[in-house]
Design a protein around this motif. Sequence first.
Motif, PDB file in Angstrom:
ATOM      1  N   ALA A  83       0.836  -1.204   0.000  1.00  0.00           N
ATOM      2  CA  ALA A  83       0.000   0.000   0.000  1.00  0.00           C
ATOM      3  C   ALA A  83       0.871   1.253   0.000  1.00  0.00           C
ATOM      4  CB  ALA A  83      -0.925  -0.016   1.213  1.00  0.00           C
ATOM      5  N   MET A  84       1.938   1.217   0.787  1.00  0.00           N
ATOM      6  CA  MET A  84       2.836   2.369   0.816  1.00  0.00           C
ATOM      7  C   MET A  84       3.518   2.557  -0.530  1.00  0.00           C
ATOM      8  SD  MET A  84       5.828   3.256   3.550  1.00  0.00           S
ATOM      9  CE  MET A  84       4.570   3.516   4.798  1.00  0.00           C
ATOM     10  N   LEU A  85       3.939   1.448  -1.149  1.00  0.00           N
ATOM     11  CA  LEU A  85       4.572   1.549  -2.461  1.00  0.00           C
ATOM     12  C   LEU A  85       3.598   2.115  -3.492  1.00  0.00           C
ATOM     13  CD1 LEU A  85       7.132   0.897  -4.156  1.00  0.00           C
ATOM     14  CD2 LEU A  85       6.022  -1.258  -4.743  1.00  0.00           C
ATOM     15  N   ALA A  86       2.338   1.701  -3.427  1.00  0.00           N
ATOM     16  CA  ALA A  86       1.328   2.222  -4.360  1.00  0.00           C
ATOM     17  C   ALA A  86       1.211   3.736  -4.228  1.00  0.00           C
ATOM     18  CB  ALA A  86      -0.018   1.551  -4.092  1.00  0.00           C
ATOM     19  N   GLY A  87       1.211   4.223  -2.995  1.00  0.00           N
ATOM     20  CA  GLY A  87       1.139   5.662  -2.783  1.00  0.00           C
ATOM     21  C   GLY A  87       2.383   6.380  -3.279  1.00  0.00           C
ATOM     22  N   LEU A  88       3.554   5.807  -3.022  1.00  0.00           N
ATOM     23  CA  LEU A  88       4.802   6.428  -3.461  1.00  0.00           C
ATOM     24  C   LEU A  88       4.884   6.494  -4.980  1.00  0.00           C
ATOM     25  CD1 LEU A  88       7.340   4.736  -0.998  1.00  0.00           C
ATOM     26  CD2 LEU A  88       6.444   7.067  -0.874  1.00  0.00           C
ATOM     27  N   MET A  89       4.482   5.412  -5.642  1.00  0.00           N
ATOM     28  CA  MET A  89       4.549   5.399  -7.101  1.00  0.00           C
ATOM     29  C   MET A  89       3.491   6.315  -7.733  1.00  0.00           C
ATOM     30  SD  MET A  89       7.165   3.544  -7.900  1.00  0.00           S
ATOM     31  CE  MET A  89       7.901   4.353  -6.447  1.00  0.00           C
ATOM     32  N   THR A  90       2.353   6.472  -7.058  1.00  0.00           N
ATOM     33  CA  THR A  90       1.334   7.395  -7.553  1.00  0.00           C
ATOM     34  C   THR A  90       1.812   8.842  -7.414  1.00  0.00           C
ATOM     35  OG1 THR A  90      -0.444   5.864  -6.927  1.00  0.00           O
ATOM     36  CG2 THR A  90      -1.053   8.162  -7.285  1.00  0.00           C
TER      37      THR A  90
END
Length: 321
Positions: A83-90
């Motif tokens: 979930a954190m990676l999804a936010g960072l990549m977004t």
Amino acid sequence: MSDTLYIVVPCYNEEAVLPETARRLGEKLGELTASGKISDQSRVLFVNDGSGDATWSIIAGLHRADPRFSGVDLSRNRGHQNAMLAGLMTARDRADMVISMDADLQDDINAVDAMVDKYYEGCDIVYGVRSAREKDTFFKRFTAEGFYRLMAFLGAETVFNHADYRLMSRRALEGLAQFREVNLFLRGIVPMIGYITGYVSYERGERFAWESKYPLKKMLSFAMEGITSLSTKPIRYITLLGFLVFLVSIAMLIYSVVRWANGATVLGWASVICSVWAIGGLILLSLGIIGEYVGKIYLETKGRPRFLIREVLEERDEEAL
């Protein structure tokens, strides 16, 4: 012109804390914007990790009321790290710098100011490091610090007393995007990126509502995930352990021959049983560790997506909502 900051906040069943978290983060964005440290395009990006409560509804409501709050809704629960990676990549293509933090208000929001200052000093990555663990119980402090020491002993490079409260520049995020492994352990991956690094110390507070989502069982699983994702030392230790057991068996053989030559009878039922159980246990433990690595290889070869995004709330989406 000041650079744009995005604050990425993974959320899983956080309906009890989200209104207060949004209020405090909104105030912090307002302070930093007024002081000229960040641009007025800065945002708070909440990531809904397949919550089963009203978390996404609250995020959507916050976005409608204030465009500074954005949201990413994952298709299903993928775990904190994904979930954190999804936010960072977004946020990567939308911001010049991104700060990741948890939604439970334990991380000191005022440390954001120091992180931004470090960024303008030239740091691509700024770690938030706990200054003390005085508020933790003895058991929590002992197990947490033991976790970091064990990781270091087994060859996994992490920052001592650092969780996932950190700032990353766009360049650092571009570097992170090149790490394609499915088994994520961001605390170990981020130090591999390199670039100029800084540190900000802060004191972690109490959770605002409900209990921690990381009890001992999950922490042990998290530790195993980190160790096997970052280091092959456990397999090397298995080889060393096998060599030591072989040496012990040679020594016992020599001892038995000497005893036999001296006419002594070796009664050894107890020692034989203990040896069988000990060696059997070591074999099973070794197979379990090897199995962890084989399982990770299996998952990596499949190349499954680490997350799927169902919806992204942005300012241009206001009319559609």
